[in-house]
Structure formats: structure tokens, C-alpha cells
Design a protein around this motif. Structure first.
Motif, PDB file in Angstrom:
ATOM      1  N   ASP A  36       0.864  -1.278  -0.124  1.00  0.00           N
ATOM      2  CA  ASP A  36       0.036   0.104  -0.018  1.00  0.00           C
ATOM      3  C   ASP A  36       0.894   1.194   0.060  1.00  0.00           C
ATOM      4  N   LYS A  93      -3.984   4.936   0.734  1.00  0.00           N
ATOM      5  CA  LYS A  93      -5.113   4.156   1.208  1.00  0.00           C
ATOM      6  C   LYS A  93      -4.526   2.960   1.854  1.00  0.00           C
ATOM      7  N   ARG A 120      -6.731  -3.263   2.445  1.00  0.00           N
ATOM      8  CA  ARG A 120      -7.974  -3.724   3.321  1.00  0.00           C
ATOM      9  C   ARG A 120      -7.460  -5.100   4.288  1.00  0.00           C
ATOM     10  N   PRO A 158      -4.557  -3.448   7.337  1.00  0.00           N
ATOM     11  CA  PRO A 158      -4.463  -1.706   7.180  1.00  0.00           C
ATOM     12  C   PRO A 158      -3.344  -1.197   7.914  1.00  0.00           C
ATOM     13  N   THR A 194       0.812   1.876   8.306  1.00  0.00           N
ATOM     14  CA  THR A 194       0.331   3.200   8.869  1.00  0.00           C
ATOM     15  C   THR A 194       0.863   3.083  10.306  1.00  0.00           C
TER      16      THR A 194
END
Length: 243
Positions: A43, A188, A191, A194, A198
Motif C-alpha cells: 500500500d 490508502k 484492506r 491496514p 500506517t
């Protein structure tokens, strides 16, 4: 032309008895692609974007153990984790054994150590965009995929040269950058996982590029972004300076 010079220097630089001479190569100003334009990627590689990068000079080889030893002798800086001192002799802490320190291998160091060396040398670590511009179009040839679990001499891999004449941008050690790890604009989280990226968007991790001897071939691509804290000592990570 620069491309012609790189092609002419595509053979291995290494000569028995010592590391090849370090030189600066000029990377002209141009657009650099950050992130992946392919369907596959983590991601933090999306969405891809293009940024303008001013011209800069880059060392064609990773900083070697010999160069880092000179820096240590002049400054009193501590040795990297992978070095071991026995009876006043330096050894390399290899995967399975200690060997006399190979002076022509790239040094594996922390980000803090790499940045300090670069300042001492009058330079700095490259930004992620500078690495990507320098590595654009580089053949995915190098010391990775577990063929050898330790480094090989800097500049010794034929075919590893970039279009501008930089060696070993892919393989033989992750390359530290000065870029703090964070998401690109429009990021983003995936999914399925996640927290994959981050959890590390904390301003305390730096981007690494390239690959190491123990990086699987499937993970080797210019867009890949690795990241670690600046004082983490156990990573197969090297660096080169820009000016």
C-alpha cells in the motif's frame, strides 16, 4: 554521452587486492517516479507520482569497510554491529563465521552512522526521489535472493550498473535514504492488513531502497520501500553519499 559511459563501464570494477576507486557521477535533473505503476505492490507504494529532482552528484559505489575504517580512525566513531575486534584486528561478523574484515565490501551501518559519515565526508544521504532517479532503468541484477548470505566486493557484479554509472543500486545491501517513511499523497491502507504501513508513519522510520543478499527475488523492484528506525543495528543496510 552519460548513457554511453555507463554502458562502457558495465563490466565489474573490482580488482583483486582492494576496492575499486570511489568516484562521483553526475545525475542530471529530471523527473523521478515514486511508487509503483504496476498492479502489484504494497500500500505504501501507491498512488505512484512523479516529482522533479534537481541535478546532484552521487558516489558510484557504496561506502566500503575501508572507507568507514578511515572515518572511524579519524573521528573515534564506534564500529558497526557487524564488525568484531579481536586481538587488535577487525573481523566481519558473517552469517556463519567471523572472517578478517573484507575492506572492499560495502559497510553495513545504521542510518545514524551513515548520516554521520556523510556529514564527515561533506555530503549527505540521498532522498528517496534521488535514489529512484539514479536507479531508473537499472537492471535487476545483484547480490540478492539468498545466492550468497554475505556481501560481495563493491563494484564486482557485472551488469549491475545504472544508466548513469552507479553500481550495486539493487542488491548487496539495502540503501539508506534521508526520507522519513510516510504515505504518498492519496495513500490508502490495504484492506487485508491496514496496519502494514500506517503503524510506522510515526516520523521515526527512514526509507531504504534496493535489496540485500537475503532479500527474495520476488521483492526486488525499484519502487519497493523498506523502512527501519535510524539506530537499528542488525539490518543488512549500506549507503552512498550525494553532494
Amino acid at each position: 554521452s552519460a548513457a554511453g559511459s555507463a554502458a562502457a563501464g558495465s563490466a565489474a570494477l573490482h580488482t583483486k587486492g582492494g576496492a575499486p576507486p570511489q568516484k562521483l557521477i553526475r545525475i542530471p535533473a529530471g523527473p523521478a517516479t515514486l511508487g509503483s505503476t504496476d498492479a502489484f505492490g504494497w500500500d505504501n507504494e501507491f498512488p505512484a507520482r512523479t516529482v522533479a529532482v534537481p541535478a546532484f552528484e552521487m558516489q558510484r559505489l557504496n561506502v566500503t569497510n575501508a572507507a568507514y575504517l578511515e572515518y572511524m580512525n579519524e573521528t573515534g566513531a564506534p564500529a558497526p554491529h557487524f564488525w568484531n575486534l579481536e586481538d587488535d584486528r577487525w573481523f566481519w561478523r558473517g552469517m556463519f563465521e567471523l572472517v578478517p574484515l573484507p575492506l572492499d565490501w560495502p559497510v553495513y551501518a545504521t542510518h545514524d552512522q551513515a548520516a554521520a559519515y556523510a556529514r564527515w565526508a561533506g555530503g549527505r544521504l540521498p532522498a528517496e526521489a534521488e535514489y529512484n532517479l539514479a536507479a531508473e532503468g537499472t537492471p535487476l541484477v545483484g547480490n540478492f535472493d539468498f545466492a550468497r548470505l554475505d556481501p560481495v566486493p563493491a563494484g564486482s557484479i557485472s551488469g549491475s550498473v545504472s544508466r548513469w554509472g552507479a553500481y550495486d543500486l539493487v542488491g548487496n545491501g539495502w540503501e539508506w535514504t534521508s526520507t522519513v517513511f510516510e504515505g504518498f499523497p492519496g495513500f490508502k491502507p490495504m484492506r487485508s492488513y491496514p496496519q502494514y504501513s500506517t503503524d510506522f508513519f510515526d516520523g521515526q522510520h527512514y526509507v531504504l531502497k534496493g535489496a540485500s543478499p537475503v532479500t527474495a527475488r520476488e521483492m526486488v523492484r525499484i519502487s519497493l520501500r523498506n523502512w527501519f528506525r535510524p539506530n537499528y543495528p542488525y539490518l543488512y543496510a549500506t549507503f552512498r553519499c550525494v553532494f
